[in-house]
Motif scaffolding. Structure first.
Motif, PDB file in Angstrom:
ATOM      1  N   MET A  20       0.367   0.212  12.034  1.00  0.00           N
ATOM      2  CA  MET A  20      -0.098   0.565  13.373  1.00  0.00           C
ATOM      3  C   MET A  20      -1.330  -0.282  13.691  1.00  0.00           C
ATOM      4  SD  MET A  20       0.968   2.834  15.653  1.00  0.00           S
ATOM      5  CE  MET A  20       1.750   4.039  14.615  1.00  0.00           C
ATOM      6  N   ASP A  71      -4.276  -7.775  15.941  1.00  0.00           N
ATOM      7  CA  ASP A  71      -2.825  -7.929  15.986  1.00  0.00           C
ATOM      8  C   ASP A  71      -2.385  -9.170  15.223  1.00  0.00           C
ATOM      9  OD1 ASP A  71      -0.117  -7.306  17.252  1.00  0.00           O
ATOM     10  OD2 ASP A  71      -0.479  -9.332  18.017  1.00  0.00           O
ATOM     11  N   GLU A 116       3.405  -2.097  14.815  1.00  0.00           N
ATOM     12  CA  GLU A 116       3.532  -1.377  16.082  1.00  0.00           C
ATOM     13  C   GLU A 116       2.168  -1.311  16.755  1.00  0.00           C
ATOM     14  OE1 GLU A 116       4.302   3.141  17.774  1.00  0.00           O
ATOM     15  OE2 GLU A 116       5.312   2.537  15.925  1.00  0.00           O
ATOM     16  N   ASN A 117       2.079  -1.844  17.960  1.00  0.00           N
ATOM     17  CA  ASN A 117       0.833  -1.782  18.728  1.00  0.00           C
ATOM     18  C   ASN A 117       0.771  -0.470  19.484  1.00  0.00           C
ATOM     19  OD1 ASN A 117       1.807  -4.851  18.738  1.00  0.00           O
ATOM     20  ND2 ASN A 117      -0.425  -4.803  18.733  1.00  0.00           N
ATOM     21  N   ARG A 118      -0.346   0.236  19.328  1.00  0.00           N
ATOM     22  CA  ARG A 118      -0.534   1.492  20.049  1.00  0.00           C
ATOM     23  C   ARG A 118      -1.966   1.512  20.582  1.00  0.00           C
ATOM     24  NH1 ARG A 118       2.136   7.271  18.713  1.00  0.00           N
ATOM     25  NH2 ARG A 118       3.842   5.840  18.369  1.00  0.00           N
ATOM     26  N   THR A 141       3.142   4.833   6.665  1.00  0.00           N
ATOM     27  CA  THR A 141       2.403   4.653   7.915  1.00  0.00           C
ATOM     28  C   THR A 141       0.953   4.330   7.565  1.00  0.00           C
ATOM     29  OG1 THR A 141       3.807   6.239   9.082  1.00  0.00           O
ATOM     30  CG2 THR A 141       1.720   5.648  10.116  1.00  0.00           C
TER      31      THR A 141
END
Length: 287
Positions: free
Chosen positions: A1, A11, A32-34, A55
């Protein structure tokens, strides 16, 4: 994440780590970009994730060592996350838009003081390290400036390229990646950055501002030591490899090789540093 949008420094590092980590642990690592709320959205999600090693979050001192001292209410507990693997330290620099008439940090400060209206500066979020560092320079040098926050480094850079914002304290690699379209006025480190050795440090120009930003992998509360140790060993393997410099230097970073205990010590030291800065500058949010 990743707590920030695609294209920013966190990122870029996360995708490199995912690529290098996948063959070493024998299973796919997916990024996963959040983004949202200066990293709070992703950190809150990971805090509630199963502590099974599947995770993790690639984050920075922003979410762990800055947010606790600028938000009055924080919906996650930074101290509860498990330090897994240090990866790098980002080197910051004072950068201005293409048309801003200043050749170095001293000229920037002189122009900011002489301006009829405050200069504007971007950051990747209210109370982020990017804002705190610029506020530190502003307080020391004594000029007026207007903060313009964005949801991530990438959109902030785009605003600078469009001449919408005057300046930003950003990772030097992000500035270098713009192919000369942004001007780097000074590096916020104790030594010049090898990838831009011609740029003097802010200290050389008379400003007492030096701070690198750690970046690394954390796990949710309760992550077993065995899972954390396995991932940490794999990350250290490729971070310390000589060829890693080919990734770090162009991106304005230096390798941060550390076992889990040393990484935890880094977090504690930076926690004290950023707490002092945030409290001295009076940066506080009501959220």
């Amino acid at each position: 994440m990743v707590p920030y949008p695609p294209g920013g420094g966190t990122d870029v590092v996360a995708r490199w780590v995912a690529r290098e980590l996948t063959p070493r642990i024998g299973q796919p690592v997916v990024v996963e970009n959040r983004p949202g709320a200066n990293g709070i959205v992703a950190m809150q999600h990971v805090q509630g994730a199963p502590a099974d090693g599947h995770t993790l979050v690639m984050t920075t001192a922003d979410t762990v060592s800055v947010n606790p001292y600028v938000y009055r209410r924080l919906p996650y507990r930074p101290e509860a996350f498990v330090p897994v693997a240090a990866v790098t330290r980002l080197i910051f620099a004072l950068v201005v838009r293409p048309g801003f008439g200043a050749g170095d940090a001293r000229a920037f400060v002189a122009r900011a003081k002489a301006a009829g209206t405050p200069v504007t500066f971007a950051s990747w979020g209210v109370a982020s390290t990017s804002q705190v560092m610029m506020e530190s320079l502003r307080a020391e040098a004594g000029f007026d400036a207007q903060h313009v926050p964005f949801q991530g480094a990438a959109p902030a850079v785009q605003a600078m390229l469009a001449e919408q914002v005057d300046a930003m304290m950003m990772p030097v690699g992000l500035a270098l990646a713009q192919g000369g379209r942004l001007r780097i006025l000074g590096v916020a480190s104790h030594a010049r950055f090898p990838g831009a050795a011609e740029v003097p440090t802010l200290i050389e120009q008379g400003f007492r501002l030096a701070a690198d930003l750690w970046m690394g992998v954390l796990g949710p509360p309760g992550l077993p030591a065995a899972a954390a140790d396995r991932i940490s060993a794999a990350v250290q393997e490729f971070v310390r490899a000589p060829e890693a410099a080919a990734f770090f230097t162009p991106n304005g970073m230096v390798a941060h090789v550390a076992d889990r205990a040393a990484f935890a010590a880094t977090i504690r030291a930076d926690d004290a540093l950023w707490r002092e800065r945030a409290e001295r500058l009076g940066v506080k949010l009501d959220e």
